[in-house]
Design a protein around this motif. Structure first.
Motif, PDB file in Angstrom:
ATOM      1  N   ALA A  45      -6.170 -19.375   9.183  1.00  0.00           N
ATOM      2  CA  ALA A  45      -4.794 -18.957   9.475  1.00  0.00           C
ATOM      3  C   ALA A  45      -4.310 -17.941   8.458  1.00  0.00           C
ATOM      4  O   ALA A  45      -3.676 -16.934   8.812  1.00  0.00           O
ATOM      5  N   ASN A  46      -4.601 -18.186   7.184  1.00  0.00           N
ATOM      6  CA  ASN A  46      -4.161 -17.254   6.149  1.00  0.00           C
ATOM      7  C   ASN A  46      -4.772 -15.873   6.329  1.00  0.00           C
ATOM      8  O   ASN A  46      -4.103 -14.853   6.120  1.00  0.00           O
ATOM      9  N   GLU A  47      -6.036 -15.833   6.731  1.00  0.00           N
ATOM     10  CA  GLU A  47      -6.675 -14.535   6.930  1.00  0.00           C
ATOM     11  C   GLU A  47      -6.018 -13.774   8.085  1.00  0.00           C
ATOM     12  O   GLU A  47      -5.800 -12.559   7.994  1.00  0.00           O
ATOM     13  N   ARG A  48      -5.669 -14.484   9.153  1.00  0.00           N
ATOM     14  CA  ARG A  48      -4.970 -13.836  10.269  1.00  0.00           C
ATOM     15  C   ARG A  48      -3.592 -13.333   9.822  1.00  0.00           C
ATOM     16  O   ARG A  48      -3.163 -12.229  10.194  1.00  0.00           O
ATOM     17  N   ILE A  49      -2.910 -14.132   9.030  1.00  0.00           N
ATOM     18  CA  ILE A  49      -1.588 -13.751   8.533  1.00  0.00           C
ATOM     19  C   ILE A  49      -1.677 -12.508   7.663  1.00  0.00           C
ATOM     20  O   ILE A  49      -0.852 -11.587   7.775  1.00  0.00           O
ATOM     21  N   ILE A  50      -2.673 -12.459   6.806  1.00  0.00           N
ATOM     22  CA  ILE A  50      -2.855 -11.301   5.928  1.00  0.00           C
ATOM     23  C   ILE A  50      -3.120 -10.043   6.749  1.00  0.00           C
ATOM     24  O   ILE A  50      -2.540  -8.979   6.502  1.00  0.00           O
ATOM     25  N   GLN A  51      -4.000 -10.148   7.721  1.00  0.00           N
ATOM     26  CA  GLN A  51      -4.322  -8.985   8.556  1.00  0.00           C
ATOM     27  C   GLN A  51      -3.096  -8.492   9.314  1.00  0.00           C
ATOM     28  O   GLN A  51      -2.848  -7.283   9.432  1.00  0.00           O
ATOM     29  N   GLN A  52      -2.325  -9.422   9.841  1.00  0.00           N
ATOM     30  CA  GLN A  52      -1.111  -9.061  10.563  1.00  0.00           C
ATOM     31  C   GLN A  52      -0.106  -8.398   9.628  1.00  0.00           C
ATOM     32  O   GLN A  52       0.536  -7.399   9.982  1.00  0.00           O
ATOM     33  N   PHE A  53       0.039  -8.951   8.426  1.00  0.00           N
ATOM     34  CA  PHE A  53       0.978  -8.375   7.460  1.00  0.00           C
ATOM     35  C   PHE A  53       0.572  -6.957   7.077  1.00  0.00           C
ATOM     36  O   PHE A  53       1.409  -6.045   7.044  1.00  0.00           O
ATOM     37  N   LEU A  54      -0.701  -6.744   6.788  1.00  0.00           N
ATOM     38  CA  LEU A  54      -1.159  -5.424   6.363  1.00  0.00           C
ATOM     39  C   LEU A  54      -0.982  -4.401   7.485  1.00  0.00           C
ATOM     40  O   LEU A  54      -0.700  -3.229   7.219  1.00  0.00           O
ATOM     41  N   ALA A  55      -1.139  -4.838   8.718  1.00  0.00           N
ATOM     42  CA  ALA A  55      -0.942  -3.918   9.844  1.00  0.00           C
ATOM     43  C   ALA A  55       0.521  -3.495   9.969  1.00  0.00           C
ATOM     44  O   ALA A  55       0.818  -2.364  10.362  1.00  0.00           O
ATOM     45  N   ARG A  56       1.437  -4.396   9.605  1.00  0.00           N
ATOM     46  CA  ARG A  56       2.862  -4.114   9.778  1.00  0.00           C
ATOM     47  C   ARG A  56       3.524  -3.572   8.515  1.00  0.00           C
ATOM     48  O   ARG A  56       4.430  -2.734   8.597  1.00  0.00           O
ATOM     49  N   TYR A  57       3.094  -4.045   7.365  1.00  0.00           N
ATOM     50  CA  TYR A  57       3.791  -3.715   6.123  1.00  0.00           C
ATOM     51  C   TYR A  57       2.860  -3.214   5.018  1.00  0.00           C
ATOM     52  O   TYR A  57       3.239  -3.190   3.858  1.00  0.00           O
ATOM     53  N   GLY A  58       1.660  -2.821   5.390  1.00  0.00           N
ATOM     54  CA  GLY A  58       0.673  -2.437   4.390  1.00  0.00           C
ATOM     55  C   GLY A  58       1.105  -1.317   3.465  1.00  0.00           C
ATOM     56  O   GLY A  58       0.601  -1.198   2.344  1.00  0.00           O
ATOM     57  N   GLU A  59       2.088  -0.507   3.902  1.00  0.00           N
ATOM     58  CA  GLU A  59       2.504   0.638   3.086  1.00  0.00           C
ATOM     59  C   GLU A  59       3.225   0.221   1.820  1.00  0.00           C
ATOM     60  O   GLU A  59       3.408   1.047   0.916  1.00  0.00           O
ATOM     61  N   VAL A  60       3.634  -1.055   1.706  1.00  0.00           N
ATOM     62  CA  VAL A  60       4.328  -1.486   0.486  1.00  0.00           C
ATOM     63  C   VAL A  60       3.355  -1.678  -0.668  1.00  0.00           C
ATOM     64  O   VAL A  60       3.772  -1.833  -1.816  1.00  0.00           O
ATOM     65  N   LEU A  61       2.073  -1.651  -0.368  1.00  0.00           N
ATOM     66  CA  LEU A  61       1.038  -1.825  -1.380  1.00  0.00           C
ATOM     67  C   LEU A  61       0.300  -0.516  -1.622  1.00  0.00           C
ATOM     68  O   LEU A  61       0.039   0.236  -0.692  1.00  0.00           O
ATOM     69  N   SER A  62      -0.056  -0.295  -2.872  1.00  0.00           N
ATOM     70  CA  SER A  62      -0.964   0.817  -3.164  1.00  0.00           C
ATOM     71  C   SER A  62      -2.373   0.387  -2.753  1.00  0.00           C
ATOM     72  O   SER A  62      -2.643  -0.810  -2.607  1.00  0.00           O
ATOM     73  N   PRO A  63      -3.296   1.342  -2.557  1.00  0.00           N
ATOM     74  CA  PRO A  63      -4.666   0.947  -2.209  1.00  0.00           C
ATOM     75  C   PRO A  63      -5.283  -0.003  -3.230  1.00  0.00           C
ATOM     76  O   PRO A  63      -5.983  -0.943  -2.859  1.00  0.00           O
ATOM     77  N   GLY A  64      -4.968   0.230  -4.505  1.00  0.00           N
ATOM     78  CA  GLY A  64      -5.502  -0.643  -5.546  1.00  0.00           C
ATOM     79  C   GLY A  64      -4.935  -2.048  -5.471  1.00  0.00           C
ATOM     80  O   GLY A  64      -5.662  -3.028  -5.663  1.00  0.00           O
ATOM     81  N   GLU A  65      -3.649  -2.170  -5.194  1.00  0.00           N
ATOM     82  CA  GLU A  65      -3.036  -3.491  -5.058  1.00  0.00           C
ATOM     83  C   GLU A  65      -3.600  -4.241  -3.865  1.00  0.00           C
ATOM     84  O   GLU A  65      -3.847  -5.450  -3.929  1.00  0.00           O
ATOM     85  N   ARG A  66      -3.809  -3.527  -2.782  1.00  0.00           N
ATOM     86  CA  ARG A  66      -4.383  -4.153  -1.585  1.00  0.00           C
ATOM     87  C   ARG A  66      -5.784  -4.694  -1.887  1.00  0.00           C
ATOM     88  O   ARG A  66      -6.090  -5.848  -1.571  1.00  0.00           O
TER      89      ARG A  66
END
Length: 291
Positions: free
Chosen positions: A217-238
């Motif tokens: 479940a956590n992996e699905r949540i992470i993937q969904q979050f990155l698809a919607r809000y991934g721009e809040v992270l730098s590539p290094g932070e991601r």
């Protein structure tokens, strides 16, 4: 209207619910409403709650069984407070939990979510552990990618966060609180205040005890979050956050003897951060499991 709305979803927890409710009603800060949502309990939940109905701050709502996230969302719709707190029906709060956390908001207007530490108790209420994971303040998205370091039992949240970004995702099923904290981290500021403000009860029938299901479940949540809000992270932070998530997953499956899944997870960590020492330590743990 109350300053704080306390939300307690419950399902067949009549044995523990009175202690949870009593811990709310004994708070040193008293300007709150307690909304208890009975998610279709089949035990004597209404009976054990009757003595508490004399307190006008207590509200009881019944719904057909739909799940915890639905129950929390129903309470959110009815909440009147400027701040929202959550207490599951088998957990308890320290008496000064609300008072201490509200003081943090009053001293820091930029803070949106306050959270703290918790004791682990067993079914009998005895303390099993006082050890807590590392928790963080500020913009904590990368840390939340690595692991959910915000305990919902300890959190106090500004109501506007829910008004602006919505409530719990009812499609998640497991780890709906993790999805919420990760989503809120894209916009809001967290403040970690050290100190135990709640006790979390560990029991065999809790959904959170199924770690395999939770990792998926956590992996699905992470993937969904990155698809919607991934721009809040730098590539290094991601990469930093993802590498640590996959390291945790690899160590768990290695300890469970599922080497195929452990190897797959460590490959994900290496893909994100091949030079990170944390990844190489996890790789060693997978290659040389503890005996």
């Amino acid at each position: 209207m109350a300053v704080i709305s306390v939300i307690t979803p419950t399902y067949n927890r009549a044995r523990f619910l009175p202690a949870a409710v009593a811990s709310v009603l004994s708070q040193t800060f008293g300007d709150f409403e307690l909304i208890i949502v009975d998610d279709g309990s089949e035990d004597n939940t209404p009976d054990v709650l009757k003595p508490f109905f004399a307190d006008r701050r207590v509200r009881y709502v019944y719904q057909e069984n739909q799940g915890q996230s639905h129950a929390r969302n129903l309470a959110l719709k009815q909440a009147t407070g400027d701040f929202i707190a959550f207490l599951d029906s088998d957990d308890v709060w320290a008496p000064d939990k609300l008072e201490k956390q509200l003081a943090v908001f009053r001293a820091n207007s930029e803070v949106d979510i306050v959270h703290g530490d918790e004791a682990i108790i067993n079914e009998q209420g005895s303390v099993v552990s006082l050890q807590n994971m590392r928790r963080y303040s500020g913009r904590i998205t990368r840390y939340l990618l690595a692991d959910n370091s915000v305990s919902i039992t300890t959190a106090l949240v500004r109501r506007r966060c829910f008004d602006e970004m919505g409530g719990f995702d009812t499609s998640v099923g497991v780890a709906d609180d993790y999805e919420l904290w990760l989503r809120f981290s894209a916009r809001y500021c967290y403040q970690y205040e050290p100190g135990i403000v709640a006790s979390y009860r560990v029991m065999a029938d809790q959904i959170s005890s199924d770690k395999r299901r939770r990792y998926a479940a956590n992996e699905r949540i992470i993937q969904q979050f990155l698809a919607r809000y991934g721009e809040v992270l730098s590539p290094g932070e991601r990469r930093w956050g993802l590498a640590r998530f996959y390291c945790r997953k690899a160590r768990y499956f290695a300890s469970a003897g599922e080497r195929g899944k452990a190897v797959g997870a460590i490959a994900g960590a290496l893909h994100n951060a091949p030079l990170d020492s944390v990844v190489w330590r996890a790789l060693y743990r997978v290659a040389v499991p503890r005996r």
